[in-house]
Design a protein around this motif. Structure first.
Motif, mmCIF file in Angstrom:
data_model
loop_
_atom_site.group_PDB
_atom_site.id
_atom_site.type_symbol
_atom_site.label_atom_id
_atom_site.label_comp_id
_atom_site.label_asym_id
_atom_site.label_seq_id
_atom_site.Cartn_x
_atom_site.Cartn_y
_atom_site.Cartn_z
ATOM 1 N N GLU A 115 0.816 -1.211 0.000
ATOM 2 C CA GLU A 115 0.000 0.000 0.000
ATOM 3 C C GLU A 115 0.850 1.262 0.000
ATOM 4 N N ASP A 124 -4.150 4.810 -6.831
ATOM 5 C CA ASP A 124 -4.912 5.940 -6.289
ATOM 6 C C ASP A 124 -4.708 7.182 -7.149
ATOM 7 N N ARG A 232 -10.918 0.325 -1.526
ATOM 8 C CA ARG A 232 -10.308 1.658 -1.626
ATOM 9 C C ARG A 232 -11.195 2.645 -2.378
ATOM 10 N N TYR A 233 -12.076 2.142 -3.250
ATOM 11 C CA TYR A 233 -12.785 3.034 -4.163
ATOM 12 C C TYR A 233 -14.305 2.884 -4.098
#
Length: 579
Positions: A115, A124, A232-233
């Protein structure tokens, strides 16, 4: 994507658009005000408006070396009117590299997620910048493929181009390299494996490709990675959808077991779709298959026939189609051969070396002589039944790919030229896919389409090989004409999204030991060109500079014909926006 891929390296659009908000396509009815892409029958809806689009593949975006390179690439894509980018949300290794981007370490049956700034934070950045550029992103979670590389005594992966000296390619240079072993960073000694189904299988001590779908330990590892990425999204509307896998099948470089069937692959898609939706209810999920069917296979999710008689469809909607059947396929082919033969007779070009039937020359074998099979694209040979997969409740829309220069969708017609056969194969495949999606009642997108040109053929390396093939391919104008025909067919067939394979970017920051490495020999603009928008005839095999590089090219980047390809895409984008 299968055995053959054709090279088309793309260049960039000349200018960049200013940052845009996430686009809201105009339509009249406010059916759903969600900022997330939703489905409404056979259409996509965003903020209550119908969303139909042209897009491109840029699987390598997260491995670019600078934020500026990502930003400029996205700007050039946006400038031609593209609205969606398809990219890889996976980048797995079996040993941590000294340099470059990686997302997951898979080693000896254990997994570890990166990450950090050279890990998922790069993804990201892609999502954030895509949103600022007004673009949506389709995120694919794994790949069926990787090249079977030839190796030297030290394990270095080599690629030979038309008898020229072998060149060492960096990890992730090829799209199907996301899953290769024995690929080495340029100028580095560390050999790493990059992810894909077969890498999981090998690292978990198994032997068959389809154990990726059935082995519980492998399934848990893939679910773990999927959870980390998808979570994450969840609340980011720039994500168009989750693609479970690129071109999942029963076999790859590892063979299929005797127990793998279409039901094996369908059940795996259902399991993963359910898992994704349990984490993220906001985004659609798709399969990412090529669209191969099995017209006579048993179904896990059989279609429910509509009630008879069917009521008239609502204004602006279409009546659902019947499923594609073997009988229909054979009847359609017979009629197509008859029409092409009649046209050849009128032109005076009917081949005279065919089969002698009752004193007359026939350009093709008689019905009795013809094989009555529907062929591998429709008989389940690949272990895929896309219609059954599309009908899984958790699958939001259908997908297919168009590569008639590597797959055979219909038998070769001797009344037509090689080029016309390729174009017609694409048209036939598109219309069959549209019928299948209409029968299911879900939207459909063409996730990849491509055709190699003569200018690119010297650098085309087929899947799971390491040696280029002899020059062949279409002219630049033929490529433009084919793309125009396929896009027009898709528009008229109600295909909701059309994604070119693939984008190419010049003037990227090169860094030793990364995907964009300095000194990499390959396709780049001829000396004297700027690398932004080269003409359609300026492509040579040259040496890149020590400071700049170009995006990976596995045979379908469009640099050699960038102006023409981008013009076709831009024109189609304008046409569907004005519908």
């Amino acid at each position: 994507m299968k055995v053959h891929r054709w090279l088309l390296l793309t260049s960039l659009a000349a200018s960049l658009l200013p940052a845009l908000a996430i686009p809201s396509f105009r339509t009249k009815a406010k059916r759903n005000s969600s900022p997330f892409v939703q489905s409404d029958g056979t259409s996509f809806i965003v903020n209550g408006s119908k969303f139909r689009y042209v897009g491109t593949n840029a699987y390598w975006l997260p491995v670019l070396n600078t934020d500026e390179d990502i930003w400029n690439t996205l700007g050039n894509i946006s400038a031609i009117g593209a609205k969606v980018i398809r990219t890889w949300a996976f980048n797995d290794v079996n040993a941590i590299p000294e340099n470059g981007t990686w997302f997951q370490l898979v080693q000896n049956g254990t997994v570890s997620i990166n990450e950090g700034p050279n890990g998922l934070q790069r993804l990201d950045t892609v999502i954030q910048m895509a949103q600022q550029r007004g673009l949506y992103v389709i995120l694919s979670l794994t790949n069926n493929w990787f090249p079977q590389a030839s190796t030297s005594g030290t394990g270095t992966s080599l690629r030979t181009r038309n008898g020229s000296p072998s060149v060492t390619l960096p990890r992730n240079y090829l799209s199907n390299d996301y899953g290769s072993d024995q690929f080495q960073y340029l100028r580095c000694s560390l050999i790493v494996v990059t992810g894909g189904m077969d890498m999981y299988v090998r690292q978990f001590g198994q032997n068959y490709h389809d154990q990726f779908y059935t082995d519980q330990n492998i399934l848990n590892a893939f679910k773990n990675f999927t959870t980390q990425v998808v979570s994450r999204y969840v609340n980011n509307p720039a994500v168009f959808s989750w693609e479970i896998a690129n071109d999942a099948r029963c076999a790859s470089t590892l063979p299929a077991s005797s127990s793998c069937t279409t039901e094996t692959v369908t059940q795996w898609h259902a399991t993963i779709a359910e898992h994704i939706l349990s984490i993220d209810p906001n985004h659609l999920v798709s399969s990412g298959t090529q669209g191969f069917m099995c017209t006579d296979c048993p179904k896990l999710y059989p279609l429910t026939p509509p009630p008879a008689p069917q009521p008239s469809p609502a204004p602006g909607t279409k009546k659902r189609s019947a499923p594609v059947t073997s009988r229909q396929i054979l009847r359609k082919r017979s009629e197509s051969r008859r029409l092409s033969r009649e046209a050849a007779l009128r032109r005076g070009t009917l081949p005279q070396n065919g089969v002698r039937v009752r004193g007359r020359w026939a350009s093709t074998a008689t019905r009795r002589q013809q094989s009555q099979g529907v062929g591998s694209s429709y008989d389940g040979s690949y272990g895929v039944d896309s219609q059954d997969i599309m009908n899984i409740p958790g699958i939001g829309f259908g997908t297919f790919q168009v590569f008639p220069d590597q797959d055979t969708y219909v038998p070769y017609d001797p009344n037509l030229s090689q080029y016309d056969n390729l174009v017609n194969q694409g048209v036939d495949w598109i219309t069959s896919q549209a019928q299948s999606a209409s029968a299911v009642g879900k939207p459909l997108i063409m996730t990849s389409f491509g055709l190699v040109t003569q200018a690119n053929s010297a650098d085309f390396v087929p899947f799971n090989m390491s040696t280029a093939i002899d020059p062949y391919g279409a002219t630049n104008q033929q490529q433009i004409d084919a793309y125009s025909t396929w896009l027009n067919t898709s528009v008229s067939s109600n295909v909701a999204g059309m994604i070119q394979y693939q984008w190419g970017q010049m003037n990227l920051t090169a860094e030793t030991g990364t995907t964009i490495s300095p000194g990499l020999t390959g396709i780049s603009p001829s000396p004297g060109t700027t690398g932004t928008t080269p003409s359609s005839t300026t492509t040579n095999t040259t040496q890149s500079s020590d400071t700049t590089g170009f995006s990976p090219n596995d045979g379908y980047s469009s640099n050699s014909n960038a102006n023409g390809v981008q013009q076709v895409m831009s024109s189609t984008a304008q046409n569907i926006a004005s519908d």
